[in-house]
Design an enzyme around this catalytic site. Structure first.
Site, PDB file in Angstrom:
ATOM      1  N   GLY A 115       0.844  -1.194   0.000  1.00 25.66           N
ATOM      2  CA  GLY A 115       0.000   0.000   0.000  1.00 25.66           C
ATOM      3  C   GLY A 115       0.875   1.237   0.000  1.00 25.66           C
ATOM      4  O   GLY A 115       1.208   1.768   1.067  1.00 25.66           O
ATOM      5  N   SER A 117       1.184   3.924  -3.235  1.00 27.02           N
ATOM      6  CA  SER A 117       0.609   5.067  -3.958  1.00 27.02           C
ATOM      7  C   SER A 117      -0.764   5.445  -3.413  1.00 27.02           C
ATOM      8  O   SER A 117      -1.518   4.589  -2.941  1.00 27.02           O
ATOM      9  CB  SER A 117       0.449   4.721  -5.441  1.00 27.02           C
ATOM     10  N   SER A 149      -1.015  -3.339  -6.698  1.00 33.88           N
ATOM     11  CA  SER A 149      -0.876  -4.608  -7.429  1.00 33.88           C
ATOM     12  C   SER A 149      -1.272  -5.749  -6.516  1.00 33.88           C
ATOM     13  O   SER A 149      -0.963  -5.716  -5.324  1.00 33.88           O
ATOM     14  CB  SER A 149       0.564  -4.846  -7.887  1.00 33.88           C
ATOM     15  N   GLU A 232      13.102  -4.190  -5.704  1.00 34.97           N
ATOM     16  CA  GLU A 232      12.340  -4.157  -6.944  1.00 34.97           C
ATOM     17  C   GLU A 232      13.220  -3.689  -8.104  1.00 34.97           C
ATOM     18  O   GLU A 232      13.204  -4.254  -9.181  1.00 34.97           O
ATOM     19  CB  GLU A 232      11.163  -3.200  -6.752  1.00 34.97           C
TER      20      GLU A 232
END
Lengths: 367, 345
Positions: A115, A117, A149, A232
């Site tokens: 969580g 954006s 996502s 990432e």
């Protein structure tokens, strides 16, 4: 045997058995089963240390394994965010109690989302406003997250929220682990440009989260998030290699009949830019393998890879032509074209990436 | 897999020694002076390139008086000569000549390494014929032929040595004020057959050498643009604070890093996997030609009005970049080669 060879030997047996078990391997239940199958031999998160159920692989070994996975065309694991991002963060920052999630992440018993954006905090993530107010031994969370996502499937979220509204924006943020079944959470799908719903928006109304779910220091969530994003970004180098492989496949598929010369030249331009992106990726991997920390130079790869991805998807629609779009070899070309729009937006828009390069690498003044 | 001769640390030390030498002996004033000079290079500096840096014999085998180094060390040196806009017949004499004489034993190589002879190599030859120890025909765009004592002429895979005094030259200035190209007419000119070579390898390494030089130009123009963007103020702040300028400069950096990675990857392939050299060299020249000219152009843009003046060095870089863009195959020519190698044409 190298890890990649071991993986190859494992897949040679496990993959055919799986596809026999699941005639449609794209269903959610099939994907869950595939992750559990992979974890039988500790392949769900092979870069995790062995004590946590991984194999302790280095980034170069992992890259070789990714190539093997690519040749089999196996699905992306459903718990990918937990495996790639949240897990390493819990290993680095988590308490003993929080690390108890790790085996469940590996077994796809827990699906994690992030969580980060918010409607008002995209590129300027640190301006996020979802707040968590301390009330005895719980945080009370209110606010909204978006572009989450795996949000529709998630059982847990790594939530970034504001715990000190008076501090400078980067210093008032904390990271919490949140059970998605908590009362007060509502999840709605976001229908994206392709018509599919891979993302969700998540609403929090007086959601009570135990203080023991704080990951890392109170108000220290920015550092925790940056570490997660670092995991990432290390994947960008591998993406560059995959794009190059895709262009080679396109070239192989167009050997005959001879292409229109202008179209052939356009395809060769794609080949050149993807190969050069691959050289940059190789160079970065060599530095990472030598023990250098991931640095701002990844921004250059992100910039080139994202633009090259869009160029390739666009050239592909030209190659397919009006009549051949989504047919035969070019099946999925329209979807790929639409999906490629996101490459210059996710994980730092092209404009933010250029700011980073100019300010952090070249030392230009901030605006 | 063949190992590299030098470590990254050794190459970095070599890079810095070349950079220090050129900072002193290829200044902007030197470049401007040589642009106006008929010779176009400084014979004293030429000797020192050999005696102090070993650049003249870098590719010449050790048993013929040279350093016996490889394309990996060469591209490091050429990036620095590009950065300093060195005006000297280095590419023709010290790069193309030993590459054209690869595997051939010739006294020319020792004379190249000790700086006593200048040699040009005719790569673009069409319909040159050999008869009774002479060559007849035309070679075009021969770099530095007007300075050379000897011309190396390729006829098929055969390498011939022709004395420049036995050829007829038409020499033209180029966009780069210090560099000239010649058309070489051979009319029953006496020629000595030196041996046979792998022409494709020569062409690939020539393209790679030009790309390495271009990377130096791309680096120097980025440095100029960054320095100016930090100090030039408009509307009360440095122009580098505006995203319009910032993004131009960030793109220059991305183009430089990608070009540099491509050059080094191709140089390593030349040493370790020679079978893959042609593809790597064409990718690299195709990419660097376009990318590094863009850097030189964007440097002028970031400079604004001052970058459009004769007095500012931006045009010196732009001129060299534009010439090297086309030298040994422009982007289109190399993409055409790739198309044919990859079965698309």
């Amino acid at each position: 045997m190298t890890p990649a060879e071991e993986l190859s030997a494992f897949l040679a047996v496990a993959w055919p058995a799986f596809t026999q078990r699941w005639p449609d391997p794209t269903t959610w239940d099939a994907k869950l089963d595939w992750q559990r199958t992979m974890q039988q031999e500790r392949w769900a998160a092979p870069t995790w240390p062995e004590e946590y159920g991984g194999r302790g692989l280095g980034i170069l070994e992992m890259l070789a394994c990714d190539e093997v996975l690519g040749t089999y065309g196996v699905p992306v694991l459903p718990g990918v965010l937990g495996l790639k991002n949240v897990g390493p963060t819990l290993i680095a920052y988590g308490t003993e109690e929080q690390r108890a999630h790790l085996p469940r992440i590996l077994q796809a018993e827990e699906i994690w989302c992030q969580g980060f954006s918010e409607p008002g905090a995209g590129s300027d993530l640190a301006s996020l406003r979802t707040r968590a107010d301390l009330d005895g031994d719980v945080f009370v969370v209110n606010g909204q997250k978006t572009w989450t996502s795996s949000g529709m499937h998630a059982t847990h979220m790594e939530l970034l929220c504001r715990t000190d509204a008076d501090a400078p924006k980067h210093r008032g943020i904390s990271a919490l682990e949140v059970d998605m079944t908590s009362p007060g959470i509502e999840v709605r799908p976001i229908r994206m440009i392709t018509g599919e719903a891979e993302f969700a928006e998540v609403f929090f109304t007086d959601v009570r989260v135990p203080v023991t779910n704080l990951v890392g220091p109170l108000h220290g969530g920015w550092g925790v998030a940056t570490s997660t994003l670092g995991h990432e970004r290390a994947g960008v180098a591998a993406l560059a290699g995959r794009l190059e492989e895709e262009v080679r496949e396109i070239i192989a598929a167009h050997q005959a009949p001879a292409l229109d010369p202008l179209l052939a030249d356009e395809l060769i331009e794609r080949f050149v830019e993807c190969r050069v992106g691959g050289f940059l990726g190789d160079e970065m991997l060599t530095r990472l393998a030598a023990g250098d920390p991931p640095g701002p130079e990844q921004s250059v790869i992100k910039l080139m890879w994202s633009e090259a991805s869009q160029h390739v998807s666009s050239t592909r629609t030209s190659l397919a032509g009006l009549g051949g779009l989504d047919d035969g070899f070019h099946a999925g070309a329209s979807r790929e074209y639409l999906v490629a729009r996101q490459t210059t937006i996710v994980a730092g828009t092209t404009q933010i990436v250029k700011n980073l390069i100019a300010e952090r690498i070249l030392g230009l003044p901030r605006d | 897999v063949t190992d590299l001769l030098t470590s990254a640390a050794e190459r970095q030390e070599f890079r810095l020694s070349v950079r220090r030498f050129l900072a002193d002996r290829s200044t902007e004033a030197d470049v401007r002076r040589l642009a106006d000079d008929d010779l176009g290079y400084d014979p004293d500096v030429w000797k020192q390139l050999g005696s102090e840096l070993g650049l003249l014999g870098l590719l010449v085998p050790e048993d013929q008086g040279g350093q016996g180094l490889t394309p990996v060390e060469l591209v490091v040196a050429l990036e620095e000569t590009g950065r300093a806009l060195l005006c000297a017949p280095l590419l023709s004499t010290a790069v193309l000549t030993p590459l054209a004489l690869q595997g051939i034993s010739s006294p020319l190589l020792a004379a190249v390494a000790d700086g006593s002879t200048l040699v040009a190599v005719a790569l673009e030859t069409t319909g040159i014929t050999h008869r009774d120890g002479t060559l007849t025909g035309t070679a075009t765009n021969v770099l530095d032929a007007h300075l050379a004592d000897h011309l190396i002429v390729l006829v098929g895979t055969s390498v011939y040595d022709v004395r420049t005094t036995d050829a007829s030259l038409t020499t033209r200035k180029t966009l780069d004020l210090a560099i000239a190209l010649s058309t070489v007419e051979l009319t029953a000119s006496p020629a000595v057959l030196l041996g046979q070579i792998d022409v494709a390898r020569l062409q690939s390494l020539a393209a790679l050498a030009a790309a390495a030089h271009l990377v130096g130009i791309g680096a120097a123009t980025l440095d100029l643009a960054v320095a100016y963007a930090k100090t030039r103020e408009q509307f009360g702040k440095p122009i580098g604070a505006y995203q319009g300028v910032k993004h131009l400069v960030a793109e220059m950096h991305a183009r430089l890093e990608s070009s540099r990675a491509a050059v080094m990857a191709a140089a390593v392939v030349a040493v370790t996997r020679p079978d893959e050299l042609a593809e790597h060299a064409s990718i690299t020249k195709a990419w660097c030609s376009t990318a590094m000219v863009r850097n030189a152009e964007d440097c002028v843009q970031v400079m604004g009005g001052i970058g459009f003046t004769w007095e500012h060095p931006a045009h010196l870089y732009l001129r060299r970049a534009k010439l090297y863009e086309q030298l040994f195959g422009d982007a289109r020519a190399h993409r055409r080669q790739l198309a044919s190698q990859l079965g698309l044409a």
